[in-house]
Design an enzyme around this catalytic site. Sequence first.
Site, PDB file in Angstrom:
ATOM      1  N   LYS A 123      26.216  74.747 -43.868  1.00 56.57           N
ATOM      2  CA  LYS A 123      26.326  75.609 -42.661  1.00 56.57           C
ATOM      3  C   LYS A 123      27.835  75.501 -42.518  1.00 56.57           C
ATOM      4  CE  LYS A 123      24.452  77.396 -38.629  1.00 56.57           C
ATOM      5  NZ  LYS A 123      23.425  77.414 -37.660  1.00 56.57           N
ATOM      6  N   CYS A 152      22.860  81.546 -41.152  1.00 55.29           N
ATOM      7  CA  CYS A 152      22.603  81.959 -39.815  1.00 55.29           C
ATOM      8  C   CYS A 152      23.835  82.255 -38.963  1.00 55.29           C
ATOM      9  CB  CYS A 152      21.787  80.830 -38.875  1.00 55.29           C
ATOM     10  SG  CYS A 152      20.839  81.674 -37.743  1.00 55.29           S
ATOM     11  N   GLU A 164      13.583  71.797 -29.316  1.00 53.63           N
ATOM     12  CA  GLU A 164      13.778  71.518 -28.025  1.00 53.63           C
ATOM     13  C   GLU A 164      14.659  70.577 -27.452  1.00 53.63           C
ATOM     14  OE1 GLU A 164       8.834  71.885 -27.061  1.00 53.63           O
ATOM     15  OE2 GLU A 164       9.706  70.006 -27.560  1.00 53.63           O
TER      16      GLU A 164
END
Length: 319
Positions: free
Chosen positions: A155, A196, A71
Amino acid sequence: MSSFPPPPAFKPFNLALIQLGQIGPDKAANLKHARDMIRKAANGEGEGAQGKPDLIVLPRWAKDRFVTLQECFNSPYGHTHFPVYAEPIEFKSGGKYNIEASQSESVKMLSEAAKSEGVWLLGGSIPERDPSNGNIYNTSTVYSPQGELVVTHRKVHLFDIDIPGKITFKESETLTGGSTTNFFDTEFARVGLGICYDVRFPELAMISARQGCQVLIYPGAFNTTTGPLHWELLQRARAIDNQVYFSMCSPARDLTAGYHAWGHSLVVDPMGSKLVEAEDGETILHTRINPKTFNDARAGIPVTTQRRFDVYLDVSKGS
Ligand SMILES: NC(=O)CC(=O)C(=O)O
């Protein structure tokens, strides 16, 4: 051609993906749950098991393990939390990662799990703090059946997107992108890594394939906006354009969390066919990776030997 040593002879193996649910702000509880699920996967529990798995994959942890942070990537609140959860991964001494000296409880748990269960383990990803510069990375770690940490992947492409009215996300507020491509060799295949958002950049997968990887696995966490549009399409595209097995392992969806993961962990073969796919709940998927499909794809549609590097010498220059 690649300057890397030739890959291991590609042999059949069993792959298990753990699509974890029940991930909340209590790190110890998350680790315990992941450990329990690794035990279940190693014992052949779940969908489609054909014996003990050789390689187990966890989802990309960072986003869902730190649900409250999801969030908060769009607000200052998250910036205080991510560093709190980040762990250092001890780097190499004498050419090897030193698990004993590691202060990462996640690394220790994953190493112990791989060793106790006697499996290769791709431990999703965790937020990693590099003590040498204070940077935080989204990092995958991979363990041999002896519990050795054999490779890490940070990543490379950070998930910074803004789809008005749908989703705004800015990993670069707290994370730094990695700068290397990575793979590891098992006794059955060379496996290339990404995380991802990395799947949206075909160059990374193509480099892995040219380094001899027969299988590419990216822990991931797409969402309910981009998941239905691109999750499957991108994986089938990366599988077909490189003629490799391609898989992404997602967390389960939790509608009480700030970030709603798409789920649908997936394994695609080198012809682009789906071998196994999850729904959105917690599950363990098993499938058999078969080199015959890989060999047949490359023999039947020989794009791997038909590339015209004389025409597209360097894509970064638009040639
Ligand atoms: N979460 C990611 O890194 C990527 C993603 O959700 C997307 O590309 O869409």
